[in-house]
Design a protein around this motif. Structure first.
Motif, mmCIF file in Angstrom:
data_model
loop_
_atom_site.group_PDB
_atom_site.id
_atom_site.type_symbol
_atom_site.label_atom_id
_atom_site.label_comp_id
_atom_site.label_asym_id
_atom_site.label_seq_id
_atom_site.Cartn_x
_atom_site.Cartn_y
_atom_site.Cartn_z
ATOM 1 N N VAL A 120 -0.565 4.975 9.315
ATOM 2 C CA VAL A 120 -1.896 4.409 9.514
ATOM 3 C C VAL A 120 -2.636 5.312 10.494
ATOM 4 O O VAL A 120 -2.175 5.548 11.612
ATOM 5 C CB VAL A 120 -1.822 2.976 10.069
ATOM 6 N N SER A 121 -3.766 5.840 10.078
ATOM 7 C CA SER A 121 -4.513 6.801 10.886
ATOM 8 C C SER A 121 -5.309 6.118 11.986
ATOM 9 O O SER A 121 -5.608 4.924 11.923
ATOM 10 C CB SER A 121 -5.462 7.615 9.998
ATOM 11 N N SER A 122 -5.662 6.897 12.984
ATOM 12 C CA SER A 122 -6.526 6.403 14.051
ATOM 13 C C SER A 122 -7.871 5.996 13.465
ATOM 14 O O SER A 122 -8.437 6.692 12.619
ATOM 15 C CB SER A 122 -6.712 7.489 15.111
ATOM 16 N N ILE A 177 0.873 -1.175 0.000
ATOM 17 C CA ILE A 177 0.000 0.000 0.000
ATOM 18 C C ILE A 177 0.907 1.221 0.000
ATOM 19 O O ILE A 177 1.634 1.465 0.963
ATOM 20 C CB ILE A 177 -0.918 0.027 1.241
ATOM 21 N N ASP A 178 0.900 1.979 -1.097
ATOM 22 C CA ASP A 178 1.842 3.090 -1.216
ATOM 23 C C ASP A 178 1.219 4.436 -0.850
ATOM 24 O O ASP A 178 1.702 5.490 -1.262
ATOM 25 C CB ASP A 178 2.434 3.154 -2.627
ATOM 26 N N THR A 179 0.143 4.408 -0.082
ATOM 27 C CA THR A 179 -0.488 5.637 0.386
ATOM 28 C C THR A 179 -0.800 5.504 1.872
ATOM 29 O O THR A 179 -0.733 4.417 2.443
ATOM 30 C CB THR A 179 -1.803 5.927 -0.367
ATOM 31 N N GLN A 180 -1.156 6.592 2.478
ATOM 32 C CA GLN A 180 -1.569 6.566 3.874
ATOM 33 C C GLN A 180 -2.895 5.827 4.012
ATOM 34 O O GLN A 180 -3.780 5.940 3.169
ATOM 35 C CB GLN A 180 -1.716 7.992 4.411
ATOM 36 N N VAL A 181 -3.023 5.047 5.064
ATOM 37 C CA VAL A 181 -4.286 4.366 5.359
ATOM 38 C C VAL A 181 -5.093 5.274 6.264
ATOM 39 O O VAL A 181 -4.693 5.543 7.402
ATOM 40 C CB VAL A 181 -4.044 3.004 6.032
ATOM 41 N N ARG A 182 -6.222 5.740 5.781
ATOM 42 C CA ARG A 182 -6.998 6.755 6.487
ATOM 43 C C ARG A 182 -7.998 6.141 7.452
ATOM 44 O O ARG A 182 -8.300 4.955 7.392
ATOM 45 C CB ARG A 182 -7.709 7.671 5.485
ATOM 46 N N SER A 183 -8.508 6.971 8.337
ATOM 47 C CA SER A 183 -9.467 6.527 9.346
ATOM 48 C C SER A 183 -10.694 5.905 8.686
ATOM 49 O O SER A 183 -11.223 6.432 7.708
ATOM 50 C CB SER A 183 -9.885 7.713 10.221
ATOM 51 N N GLY A 184 -11.127 4.765 9.196
ATOM 52 C CA GLY A 184 -12.281 4.071 8.646
ATOM 53 C C GLY A 184 -11.926 3.019 7.609
ATOM 54 O O GLY A 184 -12.761 2.164 7.300
#
Length: 229
Positions: free
Chosen positions: A149-151, A126-133
């Motif tokens: 990895v976001s909250s 995964i080459d992007t930020q993993v967002r909330s949800g």
């Protein structure tokens, strides 16, 4: 006289999909087991909310009425029972969750480490930020995230998890019985860390004590966190 032809009925579209579900294994005495569930829920409030749960009743001998009371007790705690395993269909009434069969048991035999090592490794990048949800589930191997990895996000891997950023949210590695799976990150601020079903919650993680790259690993039945040197 011409025959009247009605509209042709449309075919129903169906597809098969698989989902990750938590499997609970009740043991007797049930009251003590429910108290352990309460402790887990108090440590991780909201973690199981909306998540499917399967009850494996193979270790207990419960009547239909007792099964119904157990399911009701868990639903009162906010646990959604998807189905039941390890029980005769004759003991299940129409009001109980359905009997499930054919669940995939992918636990790696500990006596055959060479076969596991010889198996071709699979990985997900995964080459992007993993967002909330967001929920990233890859039961076949490692997950590598080039970012943070976001909250409120969730990462679930059959192998190890590599995060080239700050790890918040929930990270669960080795879900198929891989005791050697690890979690690596540049900084840990996670809500929950788990390896092969053993976990540590945010209340058990002092983020102020962990600076720089970290690794999470399993020692016995305890989840350990140590600097990555």
């Amino acid at each position: 006289m011409d025959a009247v032809v009605g509209p042709k009925p449309k075919s129903i579209r169906m597809r098969g999909r698989s989902y990750v579900a938590f499997v609970f294994f009740p043991v007797v005495p049930i009251i003590d087991w429910l108290e352990e569930i309460d402790v887990t829920l108090n440590q991780s409030p909201g973690f199981f909310a909306g998540k499917p749960v399967v009850l494996d009743l193979s270790a207990v001998d419960l009547s239909s009425n007792a099964i119904g009371q157990l399911v009701a007790s868990l639903e009162q705690r906010g646990l959604r029972i998807l189905g039941l395993e390890g029980v005769d269909a004759e003991r299940l009434s129409a009001s109980l969750p359905p009997l499930l069969t054919g669940g995939r048991n992918a636990v790696v035999p500990r006596s055959e480490p060479k076969k596991q090592a010889a198996k071709k490794a699979a990985s997900l990048l995964i080459d992007t930020q993993v967002r909330s949800g967001q929920s990233i589930v890859f039961p076949d191997g490692d997950i590598t995230i080039v970012g943070s990895v976001s909250s409120g996000a969730e990462i679930v891997a059959g192998g190890s998890i590599h995060v080239y950023g700050t790890l918040r949210g929930r990270a669960m590695a080795g879900i198929n019985g891989n005791l050697t799976a690890r979690i690596y990150c540049q900084k840990v601020e996670a809500e929950l860390l788990a390896i092969d079903g053993y976990y540590r919650t945010a209340e058990q993680i002092d983020a102020a004590a962990y600076h720089g790259p970290m690794q999470v690993w399993l020692q016995g039945d305890l989840v350990q966190i140590s600097p990555l040197s």
